[in-house]
Design a protein around this motif. Sequence first.
Motif, PDB file in Angstrom:
ATOM      1  N   GLU A  51      -2.752  -4.452 -10.148  1.00  0.00           N
ATOM      2  CA  GLU A  51      -2.750  -3.599  -9.726  1.00  0.00           C
ATOM      3  C   GLU A  51      -4.077  -3.132  -8.897  1.00  0.00           C
ATOM      4  O   GLU A  51      -5.118  -3.901  -9.654  1.00  0.00           O
ATOM      5  N   GLU A  62      -5.884  -5.007 -13.945  1.00  0.00           N
ATOM      6  CA  GLU A  62      -5.871  -4.257 -12.770  1.00  0.00           C
ATOM      7  C   GLU A  62      -7.478  -4.492 -12.172  1.00  0.00           C
ATOM      8  O   GLU A  62      -8.013  -4.990 -12.519  1.00  0.00           O
ATOM      9  N   ASN A  79       0.866  -0.911  -0.202  1.00  0.00           N
ATOM     10  CA  ASN A  79      -0.266  -0.110   0.009  1.00  0.00           C
ATOM     11  C   ASN A  79       1.015   0.933   0.006  1.00  0.00           C
ATOM     12  O   ASN A  79       2.001   1.475   0.738  1.00  0.00           O
ATOM     13  N   HIS A  90      -7.230  -0.527  -6.514  1.00  0.00           N
ATOM     14  CA  HIS A  90      -8.380   0.665  -5.743  1.00  0.00           C
ATOM     15  C   HIS A  90      -9.200   0.124  -5.513  1.00  0.00           C
ATOM     16  O   HIS A  90     -10.049  -1.211  -5.796  1.00  0.00           O
ATOM     17  N   THR A 142      -0.168   5.931  -8.471  1.00  0.00           N
ATOM     18  CA  THR A 142      -0.703   5.276  -9.379  1.00  0.00           C
ATOM     19  C   THR A 142      -0.226   6.904 -10.721  1.00  0.00           C
ATOM     20  O   THR A 142      -0.070   5.871 -11.845  1.00  0.00           O
ATOM     21  N   LEU A 164     -10.916  -2.562  -9.353  1.00  0.00           N
ATOM     22  CA  LEU A 164     -11.308  -1.852  -8.610  1.00  0.00           C
ATOM     23  C   LEU A 164     -12.435  -1.424  -8.610  1.00  0.00           C
ATOM     24  O   LEU A 164     -12.992  -2.138  -9.253  1.00  0.00           O
ATOM     25  N   SER A 212     -11.066  -5.499  -3.308  1.00  0.00           N
ATOM     26  CA  SER A 212     -10.388  -5.454  -4.251  1.00  0.00           C
ATOM     27  C   SER A 212      -9.535  -6.134  -4.066  1.00  0.00           C
ATOM     28  O   SER A 212      -8.310  -6.694  -4.644  1.00  0.00           O
ATOM     29  N   TYR A 213      -9.036  -5.652  -2.693  1.00  0.00           N
ATOM     30  CA  TYR A 213      -7.317  -6.228  -2.569  1.00  0.00           C
ATOM     31  C   TYR A 213      -7.873  -8.169  -2.802  1.00  0.00           C
ATOM     32  O   TYR A 213      -6.976  -9.057  -3.379  1.00  0.00           O
ATOM     33  N   ASN A 251      -1.576  -0.726  -3.882  1.00  0.00           N
ATOM     34  CA  ASN A 251      -2.340  -0.409  -4.159  1.00  0.00           C
ATOM     35  C   ASN A 251      -0.938   0.886  -4.055  1.00  0.00           C
ATOM     36  O   ASN A 251      -0.718   1.250  -2.911  1.00  0.00           O
TER      37      ASN A 251
END
Length: 140
Positions: free
Chosen positions: A97, A122, A7, A99, A78, A124, A130-131, A73
């Motif tokens: 990636e 990615e 992070n 978010h 970013t 988001l 999201s993680y 993140n």
Amino acid sequence: MKILVLNGVNLALTGKREQGVYGSETLEEICAELKAFAEKHGHAAECRQSDLEGELCSWIHGAEGKFDGIVLNAGAFTHYSYAIRDAIASVSVPVVEVHMSNVHAREEFRKKSVLTEVCKGEILGFGKNSYKLAMESFWL
Ligand code: DQA
């Protein structure tokens, strides 16, 4: 699998800053949940946070050969950090990636990521999930 969750800048304030966007859970709480999530699936996760661009680059370099994937993140980095972009491009460990917010539904400057091109993918807009979705992408 060993997953490194990184992070970037300002994410230590998750749970305190802009709760309407990022929720009220702290980064410590989210990281504990991510570790438990990895373990439940037979994997391991390590979480780190830094406000320093160079430190994030060093962690990306150091992940080579030690981790199977990085969930990143980078926060506001970013949108402009060519240093982090080059660090990702310099290692063979895949980076996803993430978010928490849907950056495409926010300010114009958030719509551009300089990292996506060198990332595996990615995810988001799903808050802390999201993680989890990014972590799952490594073992699915
Ligand atoms: C963020 C989105 C970025 O634009 C912002 O600078 C952040 C958090 C997110 O998780 O939604 O710090 O990466």
